[in-house]
Design a protein around this motif. Structure first.
Motif, PDB file in Angstrom:
ATOM      1  N   ARG A 143      51.974  35.455  28.339  1.00  0.00           N
ATOM      2  CA  ARG A 143      50.545  35.549  28.667  1.00  0.00           C
ATOM      3  C   ARG A 143      50.302  35.308  30.153  1.00  0.00           C
ATOM      4  NH1 ARG A 143      47.366  31.289  25.321  1.00  0.00           N
ATOM      5  NH2 ARG A 143      49.035  30.056  26.250  1.00  0.00           N
ATOM      6  N   LEU A 144      51.149  34.495  30.764  1.00  0.00           N
ATOM      7  CA  LEU A 144      50.931  34.114  32.155  1.00  0.00           C
ATOM      8  C   LEU A 144      51.246  35.241  33.129  1.00  0.00           C
ATOM      9  CD1 LEU A 144      52.282  30.449  32.135  1.00  0.00           C
ATOM     10  CD2 LEU A 144      50.019  31.324  31.526  1.00  0.00           C
ATOM     11  N   ARG A 145      51.851  36.305  32.624  1.00  0.00           N
ATOM     12  CA  ARG A 145      52.119  37.470  33.474  1.00  0.00           C
ATOM     13  C   ARG A 145      50.984  38.490  33.419  1.00  0.00           C
ATOM     14  NH1 ARG A 145      57.573  36.610  31.735  1.00  0.00           N
ATOM     15  NH2 ARG A 145      57.311  38.044  29.973  1.00  0.00           N
ATOM     16  N   ASN A 152      33.003  39.500  36.440  1.00  0.00           N
ATOM     17  CA  ASN A 152      33.480  39.225  35.085  1.00  0.00           C
ATOM     18  C   ASN A 152      34.753  40.041  34.820  1.00  0.00           C
ATOM     19  OD1 ASN A 152      33.880  39.077  32.273  1.00  0.00           O
ATOM     20  ND2 ASN A 152      31.685  38.766  31.918  1.00  0.00           N
ATOM     21  N   PRO A 153      35.900  39.380  34.592  1.00  0.00           N
ATOM     22  CA  PRO A 153      37.152  40.117  34.389  1.00  0.00           C
ATOM     23  C   PRO A 153      37.288  40.719  33.002  1.00  0.00           C
ATOM     24  CG  PRO A 153      37.564  37.773  34.191  1.00  0.00           C
ATOM     25  CD  PRO A 153      36.105  37.920  34.560  1.00  0.00           C
ATOM     26  N   GLY A 154      36.303  40.496  32.141  1.00  0.00           N
ATOM     27  CA  GLY A 154      36.351  41.052  30.788  1.00  0.00           C
ATOM     28  C   GLY A 154      36.731  40.016  29.755  1.00  0.00           C
ATOM     29  N   PRO A 155      36.386  40.268  28.490  1.00  0.00           N
ATOM     30  CA  PRO A 155      36.591  39.268  27.436  1.00  0.00           C
ATOM     31  C   PRO A 155      38.059  38.922  27.210  1.00  0.00           C
ATOM     32  CG  PRO A 155      35.901  41.381  26.508  1.00  0.00           C
ATOM     33  CD  PRO A 155      35.709  41.481  27.981  1.00  0.00           C
ATOM     34  N   ASP A 156      38.957  39.879  27.342  1.00  0.00           N
ATOM     35  CA  ASP A 156      40.364  39.571  27.094  1.00  0.00           C
ATOM     36  C   ASP A 156      40.899  38.561  28.097  1.00  0.00           C
ATOM     37  OD1 ASP A 156      40.289  41.333  24.998  1.00  0.00           O
ATOM     38  OD2 ASP A 156      41.285  42.976  26.078  1.00  0.00           O
ATOM     39  N   VAL A 157      40.599  38.775  29.364  1.00  0.00           N
ATOM     40  CA  VAL A 157      41.071  37.861  30.404  1.00  0.00           C
ATOM     41  C   VAL A 157      40.396  36.501  30.273  1.00  0.00           C
ATOM     42  CG1 VAL A 157      41.117  37.420  32.899  1.00  0.00           C
ATOM     43  CG2 VAL A 157      41.693  39.682  32.016  1.00  0.00           C
ATOM     44  N   LEU A 158      39.080  36.493  30.042  1.00  0.00           N
ATOM     45  CA  LEU A 158      38.368  35.221  29.902  1.00  0.00           C
ATOM     46  C   LEU A 158      38.885  34.428  28.710  1.00  0.00           C
ATOM     47  CD1 LEU A 158      34.641  36.059  30.732  1.00  0.00           C
ATOM     48  CD2 LEU A 158      36.293  34.807  32.127  1.00  0.00           C
ATOM     49  N   PRO A 216      48.078  37.091  38.511  1.00  0.00           N
ATOM     50  CA  PRO A 216      48.345  36.843  37.089  1.00  0.00           C
ATOM     51  C   PRO A 216      47.697  35.558  36.593  1.00  0.00           C
ATOM     52  CG  PRO A 216      50.204  36.106  38.385  1.00  0.00           C
ATOM     53  CD  PRO A 216      49.220  36.702  39.366  1.00  0.00           C
ATOM     54  N   LEU A 217      47.609  35.444  35.283  1.00  0.00           N
ATOM     55  CA  LEU A 217      47.008  34.260  34.684  1.00  0.00           C
ATOM     56  C   LEU A 217      47.871  33.020  34.846  1.00  0.00           C
ATOM     57  CD1 LEU A 217      45.397  35.724  31.429  1.00  0.00           C
ATOM     58  CD2 LEU A 217      44.296  35.091  33.581  1.00  0.00           C
TER      59      LEU A 217
END
Length: 541
Positions: A459-461, A501-507, A470-471
């Motif tokens: 996930r961190l990538r 807003n980076p979008g719901p998946d990223v948030l 990256p996250l």
């Protein structure tokens, strides 16, 4: 390499510090670094997050203050130009030259830029060739066309410098102070100053995370709260008289992040303000406004109306004829600037000089106020403050070395070489090449540790920004940088929320990462996610 972690301190009054710094913006952070580097013990508290509020409301420029020449503030310009060079030396990954086009220029602009070059005679005394700043020069028609500035009839190209992330520069100062022994805490409110007779001996505080009261004792207390300086002094009956009347006006400045408008910064200057289009992270940063604000500091907020008014002003006043609508704006931010003098209407002409006020002249010792600081001169201002306070503390303060000593995490070779190495490393780790340049600029010599963390969880990538950040940076912040809220990680430790807003998946992924790192319940995680969603979106009213 060892990693300096910023851990929130708890203050129970057992120790006495040489300095208590109230305010965790760039002025307080630079002062904490300067003081600890010269042998003083330091406590620093910030009622919000480090580097938030005014320190986050910046155009990200490190500049000499070209327009200050109009008021003949030559000393301020010279200091700012010297500090532009010093910041590129001590934070080479975070501060780099940027080309700026000044359009429709005449004799006054030519003379001003000539003086600017003369005052920065030592600007290229740096070991990294990529930090070189050329003298200004006129742009011919062909050069303007190559830059995509066909609407400009004549112009001059000159250089200043820009920060990729002012927030991370503030953190670099703080990390360096912590590494030298400073105790710091965000989300700690000062309830009142403590006095022994007519001497300030510290402050009573409340930890807004735990709710616990605390006491910080100090030989000297520094009010570095910027636009909140008056409010801090007024909160304690014994120091109310020092505050004087409330400021009649403060300066509101807002910035817009829009679709990319040009590859160079283009500056528009008018009688009562200026704004620019500056390339930043694949977008354009447009601003600032310069609007008088008359209300309480804590009641200021960015509004939809202010954004729309700025868009209308851009359409009416920019030389490019750029037409921006609200649909072109991906993010917006702003705040109130601290000024050392007030103006009835025109805050644009107020001085940006910094000023140290020693309140012993008003009969109260052990208390000073640091007013009017800005990013460019923050290190030099801090150096002057420590030198002045050293005499009050009985001498023995070491000479300053902060102009030549790299900040924590900023110990790098030549930046272009570091960027190429970073690109190779991130591609090997499964990221886009563009992430390499962004990450080395944000994390400097800490980058290998960030990449190592990235390898522990798929996930961190995941990329959280269009340029590939990256996250893993969110996880790094939660582990090492005193994150209390999700918004701290998204807006002031990383760029994940700074481009809208980076979008719901990223948030959702970011919320999950921070929740695991900080041990949040599902309810707390959902609350933080909703607050973050609002914070990274444009205001609706």
């Amino acid at each position: 390499m060892s990693v300096t972690r910023i851990v929130r301190s708890s203050f129970e009054g057992a120790d006495e510090f040489d300095l208590l710094i109230i305010g965790g913006g760039i002025t307080g952070a630079a002062l904490a670094h300067e003081a600890t580097s010269r042998g003083l013990t330091v406590a620093l508290v910030e009622k919000g997050d480090f580097g938030a509020a005014t320190s986050a409301a910046t155009g990200k420029l490190i500049h000499g203050g070209l327009r200050y020449l109009k008021k003949l503030e030559v000393g301020l310009v010279r200091e700012s130009l010297a500090e532009r060079r010093n910041l590129m030396r001590i934070a080479p990954n975070l501060v780099s030259p940027i080309p700026i086009v000044l359009p429709e220029t005449g004799l006054v602009e030519v003379l001003g830029l000539t003086a600017y070059d003369v005052l920065s005679f030592d600007r290229n005394r740096l070991s990294d060739p990529s930090k070189r700043i050329p003298a200004h020069h006129r742009l011919h028609r062909s050069a303007l066309d190559e830059l995509g500035l066909d609407y400009v009839s004549k112009g001059i190209l000159y250089y200043d410098s820009m920060m990729l992330s002012p927030e991370r520069l503030t953190l670099a100062f703080l990390r360096t102070a912590v590494a030298a022994g400073a105790q710091v805490a965000n989300y700690v409110r000062v309830d009142r100053l403590v006095l022994d007779g007519q001497r300030v001996t510290g402050a009573e505080v409340t930890d807004l995370v735990s709710g616990n009261p605390g006491l910080i004792r100090a030989k000297v207390t520094v009010n570095a709260t910027g636009a909140w300086a008056h409010d801090l002094l007024s909160a304690t009956p014994a120091t109310q008289a020092l505050a004087g009347p409330p400021p009649k006006v403060r300066s509101e400045g807002i910035y817009l992040v829009t679709r990319k408008l040009s590859d160079v910064m283009v500056l528009t200057v008018g009688k009562h303000g200026h704004f620019s289009f500056a390339p930043w992270r694949g977008h354009s940063l447009v601003g600032p406004t310069e609007t008088p604000y008359h209300g309480p500091v804590d009641e200021w907020r960015l509004t939809r109306a202010a954004i729309e008014a700025f868009l209308a002003s851009i359409a009416a006043n920019n030389t490019a004829g750029v037409k921006l609508t609200i649909d072109d704006v991906v993010a917006a931010y702003g705040g109130l600037r601290p000024l050392t003098e007030s103006a009835e209407v025109d805050t644009y002409t107020a001085s940006r000089a910094s000023e140290l006020i020693d309140h012993s002249r008003q009969g109260v010792t052990g208390l000073v106020s640091a007013m009017g600081g800005k990013y460019t001169s923050s290190r030099a201002f801090a150096s002057r403050i420590v030198t002045a306070l050293g005499r009050q503390l009985g001498g023995g303060v070491r000479p300053s070395r902060t102009a030549v000593t790299p900040l924590d995490g900023c110990q790098l070779g030549e930046l272009p070489h570091e960027v190429e190495r970073a690109k190779t490393a991130v591609v090997a780790g499964g990221l886009a090449e563009s992430a390499g340049e962004v990450l080395v600029q944000l994390y400097g010599s800490q980058l290998p540790e960030v990449l190592k963390l990235m390898g522990t969880d798929d996930r961190l990538r995941l990329p959280g920004t269009p340029d590939g950040e990256p996250l893993a940076t969110v996880a790094w912040a939660a582990r090492n940088e005193a994150v209390v809220h999700l918004t701290d990680a998204l807006l002031r430790r990383t760029g994940i929320g700074q481009l809208g807003n980076p979008g719901p998946d990223v948030l959702d992924a970011a919320a999950d990462i921070v929740a695991v790192e900080l041990g949040w319940t599902a309810e707390r995680r959902n609350q933080e996610l909703e607050l973050a969603r609002r914070a990274v979106s444009l205001p609706e009213d």
